[in-house]
Design a protein around this motif. Structure first.
Motif, PDB file in Angstrom:
ATOM      1  N   LYS A 181      16.399 -35.609  44.456  1.00  0.00           N
ATOM      2  CA  LYS A 181      15.836 -36.311  45.611  1.00  0.00           C
ATOM      3  C   LYS A 181      16.888 -37.175  46.311  1.00  0.00           C
ATOM      4  O   LYS A 181      17.662 -37.875  45.672  1.00  0.00           O
ATOM      5  N   GLU A 182      16.884 -37.116  47.638  1.00  0.00           N
ATOM      6  CA  GLU A 182      17.799 -37.934  48.425  1.00  0.00           C
ATOM      7  C   GLU A 182      17.547 -39.413  48.141  1.00  0.00           C
ATOM      8  O   GLU A 182      16.415 -39.850  47.983  1.00  0.00           O
ATOM      9  N   GLY A 183      18.621 -40.180  48.053  1.00  0.00           N
ATOM     10  CA  GLY A 183      18.509 -41.603  47.773  1.00  0.00           C
ATOM     11  C   GLY A 183      18.590 -41.943  46.299  1.00  0.00           C
ATOM     12  O   GLY A 183      18.596 -43.109  45.926  1.00  0.00           O
ATOM     13  N   ASN A 184      18.634 -40.918  45.429  1.00  0.00           N
ATOM     14  CA  ASN A 184      18.789 -41.110  43.989  1.00  0.00           C
ATOM     15  C   ASN A 184      20.197 -40.710  43.574  1.00  0.00           C
ATOM     16  O   ASN A 184      20.713 -39.695  44.032  1.00  0.00           O
ATOM     17  N   ILE A 185      20.781 -41.496  42.711  1.00  0.00           N
ATOM     18  CA  ILE A 185      22.063 -41.155  42.097  1.00  0.00           C
ATOM     19  C   ILE A 185      21.872 -41.294  40.596  1.00  0.00           C
ATOM     20  O   ILE A 185      21.465 -42.353  40.108  1.00  0.00           O
ATOM     21  N   PHE A 186      22.136 -40.221  39.876  1.00  0.00           N
ATOM     22  CA  PHE A 186      22.063 -40.248  38.415  1.00  0.00           C
ATOM     23  C   PHE A 186      23.473 -40.159  37.858  1.00  0.00           C
ATOM     24  O   PHE A 186      24.274 -39.323  38.294  1.00  0.00           O
ATOM     25  N   LEU A 187      23.763 -41.018  36.907  1.00  0.00           N
ATOM     26  CA  LEU A 187      25.030 -40.990  36.193  1.00  0.00           C
ATOM     27  C   LEU A 187      24.748 -40.622  34.746  1.00  0.00           C
ATOM     28  O   LEU A 187      23.787 -41.125  34.157  1.00  0.00           O
ATOM     29  N   LEU A 188      25.578 -39.763  34.198  1.00  0.00           N
ATOM     30  CA  LEU A 188      25.464 -39.386  32.789  1.00  0.00           C
ATOM     31  C   LEU A 188      26.684 -39.889  32.050  1.00  0.00           C
ATOM     32  O   LEU A 188      27.810 -39.712  32.520  1.00  0.00           O
ATOM     33  N   MET A 190      39.078 -45.817  18.809  1.00  0.00           N
ATOM     34  CA  MET A 190      38.465 -46.173  20.081  1.00  0.00           C
ATOM     35  C   MET A 190      37.586 -45.021  20.564  1.00  0.00           C
ATOM     36  O   MET A 190      37.950 -43.862  20.477  1.00  0.00           O
ATOM     37  N   GLU A 191      36.437 -45.395  21.080  1.00  0.00           N
ATOM     38  CA  GLU A 191      35.482 -44.402  21.566  1.00  0.00           C
ATOM     39  C   GLU A 191      35.917 -43.871  22.928  1.00  0.00           C
ATOM     40  O   GLU A 191      36.466 -44.592  23.746  1.00  0.00           O
ATOM     41  N   ASP A 192      35.652 -42.592  23.168  1.00  0.00           N
ATOM     42  CA  ASP A 192      35.973 -41.962  24.448  1.00  0.00           C
ATOM     43  C   ASP A 192      34.685 -41.848  25.254  1.00  0.00           C
ATOM     44  O   ASP A 192      33.773 -41.096  24.879  1.00  0.00           O
ATOM     45  N   ILE A 193      34.593 -42.616  26.346  1.00  0.00           N
ATOM     46  CA  ILE A 193      33.399 -42.615  27.198  1.00  0.00           C
ATOM     47  C   ILE A 193      33.758 -41.997  28.545  1.00  0.00           C
ATOM     48  O   ILE A 193      34.715 -42.427  29.183  1.00  0.00           O
ATOM     49  N   LYS A 194      32.992 -40.994  28.930  1.00  0.00           N
ATOM     50  CA  LYS A 194      33.162 -40.363  30.239  1.00  0.00           C
ATOM     51  C   LYS A 194      31.847 -40.476  30.992  1.00  0.00           C
ATOM     52  O   LYS A 194      30.772 -40.308  30.418  1.00  0.00           O
ATOM     53  N   ILE A 195      31.946 -40.754  32.281  1.00  0.00           N
ATOM     54  CA  ILE A 195      30.750 -40.854  33.124  1.00  0.00           C
ATOM     55  C   ILE A 195      30.897 -39.876  34.279  1.00  0.00           C
ATOM     56  O   ILE A 195      31.943 -39.835  34.937  1.00  0.00           O
ATOM     57  N   ILE A 196      29.844 -39.090  34.485  1.00  0.00           N
ATOM     58  CA  ILE A 196      29.829 -38.148  35.597  1.00  0.00           C
ATOM     59  C   ILE A 196      28.603 -38.417  36.470  1.00  0.00           C
ATOM     60  O   ILE A 196      27.622 -39.018  36.014  1.00  0.00           O
ATOM     61  N   ILE A 197      28.678 -37.954  37.708  1.00  0.00           N
ATOM     62  CA  ILE A 197      27.491 -37.974  38.563  1.00  0.00           C
ATOM     63  C   ILE A 197      26.703 -36.715  38.232  1.00  0.00           C
ATOM     64  O   ILE A 197      27.236 -35.599  38.288  1.00  0.00           O
ATOM     65  N   ALA A 198      25.455 -36.900  37.851  1.00  0.00           N
ATOM     66  CA  ALA A 198      24.614 -35.780  37.435  1.00  0.00           C
ATOM     67  C   ALA A 198      24.139 -34.990  38.653  1.00  0.00           C
ATOM     68  O   ALA A 198      23.981 -35.529  39.749  1.00  0.00           O
ATOM     69  N   SER A 199      23.883 -33.720  38.412  1.00  0.00           N
ATOM     70  CA  SER A 199      23.322 -32.842  39.440  1.00  0.00           C
ATOM     71  C   SER A 199      22.001 -32.276  38.921  1.00  0.00           C
ATOM     72  O   SER A 199      21.597 -32.554  37.782  1.00  0.00           O
ATOM     73  N   ALA A 200      21.363 -31.467  39.741  1.00  0.00           N
ATOM     74  CA  ALA A 200      20.078 -30.890  39.365  1.00  0.00           C
ATOM     75  C   ALA A 200      20.171 -30.114  38.050  1.00  0.00           C
ATOM     76  O   ALA A 200      19.195 -30.058  37.295  1.00  0.00           O
ATOM     77  N   GLU A 201      21.326 -29.552  37.752  1.00  0.00           N
ATOM     78  CA  GLU A 201      21.474 -28.793  36.500  1.00  0.00           C
ATOM     79  C   GLU A 201      21.356 -29.687  35.262  1.00  0.00           C
ATOM     80  O   GLU A 201      21.161 -29.188  34.158  1.00  0.00           O
ATOM     81  N   HIS A 202      21.454 -31.002  35.433  1.00  0.00           N
ATOM     82  CA  HIS A 202      21.350 -31.932  34.310  1.00  0.00           C
ATOM     83  C   HIS A 202      19.931 -32.486  34.124  1.00  0.00           C
ATOM     84  O   HIS A 202      19.708 -33.296  33.228  1.00  0.00           O
TER      85      HIS A 202
END
Length: 172
Positions: free
Chosen positions: A57-64, A1-13
């Protein structure tokens, strides 16, 4: 089984997201578009400086998404009204959902979609919407599987090529 992790990205990403944007967009669409149009689009839209601005930018959410600890895909959610002059729904746009070629079919896209829907609900959004190229039947079928329905269309400029995107939405 694959291991999938999701994080909220920050400017460092931002640099990683820019690199993934270029790779995934190219892999997905280079066969159906000219090199000139692809180069123009990628060099205008998915540059490191442009992505650094978007990620912070405010109003953007990035998920990695990480598949077995390797970056495998990302989402950009942005607080954007539904493009329908008759709609007053509190909406959020699923502006991008991309997976690297090697991760397709391994659950990364589904995990990103589920997390996106969860965040939209946490933000008390009524509708989540997106645009998808009319000649991308795999993506359209994927969105339909999650309950998205077509409601309109709009023009998308890829380089100098005017294309048509199907607009789809899901009521939350």
């Amino acid at each position: 089984m694959e291991d999938i992790k999701i994080i909220i990205a920050s400017a460092e990403h931002a640099d990683l997201i820019a690199e993934m944007s270029q790779k995934t967009f190219y892999d997905s669409f280079h066969e159906q578009n000219t090199k000139e149009d692809m180069d123009k689009f990628l060099n205008e839209q998915f540059t490191i400086p442009a992505l650094r601005v978007e990620v912070g930018k405010e109003g953007n959410i990035f998920l990695l998404a990480y598949l077995n600890d390797v970056p495998a895909g990302y989402v950009r959610l942005r607080e954007e009204p539904l493009p329908d002059e008759n709609s007053s729904a509190n909406a959020i746009e699923l502006a991008r959902i991309y997976c690297i070629k090697e991760a397709i079919g391994k659950g990364v896209g589904s995990a990103l979609m589920k997390k996106s829907l969860s965040i939209a609900k946490e933000l008390n959004k009524e509708v989540i919407w997106l645009g998808v190229w009319e000649f991308n039947p795999t993506a359209i079928a994927f969105y339909k599987k999650f309950g998205f329905e077509q409601f309109s269309e709009h023009e998308f400029l890829l380089g100098n090529d005017r294309q048509r995107d199907v607009l789809m939405k899901k009521t939350l």
